[in-house]
Design an enzyme around this catalytic site. Sequence first.
Site, PDB file in Angstrom:
ATOM      1  N   ASP A  91       0.902  -1.149   0.000  1.00 36.88           N
ATOM      2  CA  ASP A  91       0.000   0.000   0.000  1.00 36.88           C
ATOM      3  C   ASP A  91       0.945   1.205   0.000  1.00 36.88           C
ATOM      4  OD1 ASP A  91      -1.512   2.167   0.604  1.00 36.88           O
ATOM      5  OD2 ASP A  91      -2.640   1.225   2.227  1.00 36.88           O
ATOM      6  N   VAL A  92       0.944   1.972  -1.087  1.00 40.74           N
ATOM      7  CA  VAL A  92       1.983   3.004  -1.221  1.00 40.74           C
ATOM      8  C   VAL A  92       1.867   4.106  -0.161  1.00 40.74           C
ATOM      9  CG1 VAL A  92       2.402   2.613  -3.680  1.00 40.74           C
ATOM     10  CG2 VAL A  92       0.707   4.313  -2.966  1.00 40.74           C
ATOM     11  N   LYS A 146       1.759  10.329 -17.932  1.00 42.48           N
ATOM     12  CA  LYS A 146       0.989  11.558 -18.013  1.00 42.48           C
ATOM     13  C   LYS A 146      -0.379  11.325 -17.372  1.00 42.48           C
ATOM     14  CE  LYS A 146      -2.028  12.408 -21.248  1.00 42.48           C
ATOM     15  NZ  LYS A 146      -3.152  11.504 -21.401  1.00 42.48           N
ATOM     16  N   HIS A 176       3.126   8.729 -24.601  1.00 38.62           N
ATOM     17  CA  HIS A 176       3.269   7.520 -25.429  1.00 38.62           C
ATOM     18  C   HIS A 176       3.301   7.841 -26.926  1.00 38.62           C
ATOM     19  CE1 HIS A 176      -1.183   7.487 -25.675  1.00 38.62           C
ATOM     20  NE2 HIS A 176      -1.014   6.768 -26.771  1.00 38.62           N
ATOM     21  N   GLU A 214     -10.852  10.459 -32.407  1.00 36.20           N
ATOM     22  CA  GLU A 214     -11.040   9.191 -31.693  1.00 36.20           C
ATOM     23  C   GLU A 214     -12.496   8.730 -31.780  1.00 36.20           C
ATOM     24  OE1 GLU A 214      -8.491   8.805 -28.013  1.00 36.20           O
ATOM     25  OE2 GLU A 214      -9.213  10.838 -27.784  1.00 36.20           O
ATOM     26  N   HIS A 238       0.011  15.167 -26.127  1.00 38.16           N
ATOM     27  CA  HIS A 238       0.217  14.506 -27.414  1.00 38.16           C
ATOM     28  C   HIS A 238       0.252  15.490 -28.595  1.00 38.16           C
ATOM     29  CE1 HIS A 238      -0.404  11.064 -24.988  1.00 38.16           C
ATOM     30  NE2 HIS A 238      -1.713  10.996 -25.068  1.00 38.16           N
ATOM     31  N   LYS A 338     -13.364  13.135 -28.918  1.00 35.63           N
ATOM     32  CA  LYS A 338     -13.807  11.760 -28.640  1.00 35.63           C
ATOM     33  C   LYS A 338     -15.175  11.543 -29.274  1.00 35.63           C
ATOM     34  CE  LYS A 338     -10.985  11.107 -24.596  1.00 35.63           C
ATOM     35  NZ  LYS A 338      -9.740  11.029 -25.354  1.00 35.63           N
ATOM     36  N   LYS A 343     -11.869   6.644 -36.170  1.00 30.06           N
ATOM     37  CA  LYS A 343     -10.570   6.774 -35.504  1.00 30.06           C
ATOM     38  C   LYS A 343      -9.532   7.030 -36.589  1.00 30.06           C
ATOM     39  CE  LYS A 343      -7.186   4.417 -32.517  1.00 30.06           C
ATOM     40  NZ  LYS A 343      -6.781   5.576 -31.721  1.00 30.06           N
TER      41      LYS A 343
END
Length: 491
Positions: A91-92, A146, A176, A214, A238, A338, A343
């Site tokens: 548990d961080v 991110k 990414h 998207e 991005h 979105k 896409k």
Amino acid sequence: MITERNQACDLVIFGAKGDLSKRKLLPALYKLEKLNKIDKNTRIIAAGRANWNIQEYIKIAKTAIKTFLNEELNNIVWKKFSSRLYFCNIDVHEKLHFFRLKNILNQQKNIAIYYCAVPPDTLSSIFEGLKHANLNLISSRIVLEKPLGICLKTSKQINNQISKYFLESQIFRIDHYLGKESILNLFALRFANSCLFNNWNNHTIDHVQITVSEEVGIEDRWNYFNKMGQMKDMVQNHLLQILTIITMKKPKTITSKNIKNEKLKILRSLVPININNAHQNTVRGQYSSGQINGKNTCSYLEENPKKEKSDTETFVALKININNKEWSGVPFYLRTGKRLAKKYSEIVIFFKKNPINLFKSSNLKNFQNKLIIRLEPHENITFDFLNKKIGLDQEYQLEKNKLEFVHVFNENPKIFIDAYERLLLESMRGIQALFVSREEIEASWKWVDPIVQAWKKNQENIIELYPCGTFGPKKSDFLINQDDRFWNQFN
Ligand code: BG6
């Protein structure tokens, strides 16, 4: 077979139970195993709040990989891969739990890489827990997902905090998109081809369009997305990264420091958009119910579990100018949303019209050469040009044609490299070129924040609804049409 000569690492994944880990990280690591890219002594240590023993975790990992891999699982590769897996119940928020991790790490003296696939509000507990157990060794690396913060202030807080425990050279901030083959190819296209390199500026380019469209909605991420909106979820990172790679000057060398410096110069040269000019340069929209691929799709507000009102944007269009010698006078039109009709993502470079038209009889006087770099759904590059129509006509007749380069990925999806494969490998290699620096992130927030504030204050910038399955609000067409330009039609 060439085996990668990476140093042996202990890749610790915080957030092992989460979506990112199952959907992206595990399949990417398995693919790297298959490609023989992982050192034989490297271990993968999943860390999370669950009482799983290793056998249980291996089962969970196998199911995730089978579900999200785009190919059949190979038993030999899986056996090798699964032998690297460890699970650590942490548990961080409990500092003492980090000693459990320390016990595992101490079994081997590998380079530790802490991959934080966790929400931003958990990060500080991880940094402090690692410090508490003295796990932030100078040889270790930390990978951050991110979004880093939700505005300049919060991003600075995270960066200040992490800088107490790790040096900049140890911090790998992920976007990414920087791991995508077609984004990396932009460097080759721009800097390896003199015909493009010499014509890549405001003398020859009329304007540039970047579209990231998207089909997906917010996919059960209401709490996250409603705080962010498409501006912070997609544009701040991005799309601005794509913009910097298209416009940065040629770096002195293709190394991390030089690339980041050149990108940073662009981010710092973006002409500000604020309360005074947001109305002319920005459009925001939110999806209402509609149809995508013949399927009824509900509105953004209907996805809210509490069914409350929200004016978070799911679509953004922007007109951006860059204030430097190379790009002044060239507008960059960006749009992303979105639940759109399709896409697809593309960068379209429109070259200036030919000032001298020899071919008077032609009805193609307004033609512009156009370079389309498509990222999705297929990676390809096309160039629109004119040539002579075959025939004996007395006057030259011109016709439009296309040169097309189809990336080999499209013919053989098995060799497709996912962005996470590349970025995980780069973090194991310790190379930072494909990661984003603190300065870049802060410069992006500095540019984005006034836009978001302007939207809040400026009543004229009312959010416009667009039905799912369309290409966004009508105002987005107006944004570009008012300059006598048009969005490139997907075909
Ligand atoms: C993520 C965003 O960073 O990128 C998502 O949080 C978005 O909202 C996704 O859908 C898009 O990534 P890709 O690679 O599918 O274009």
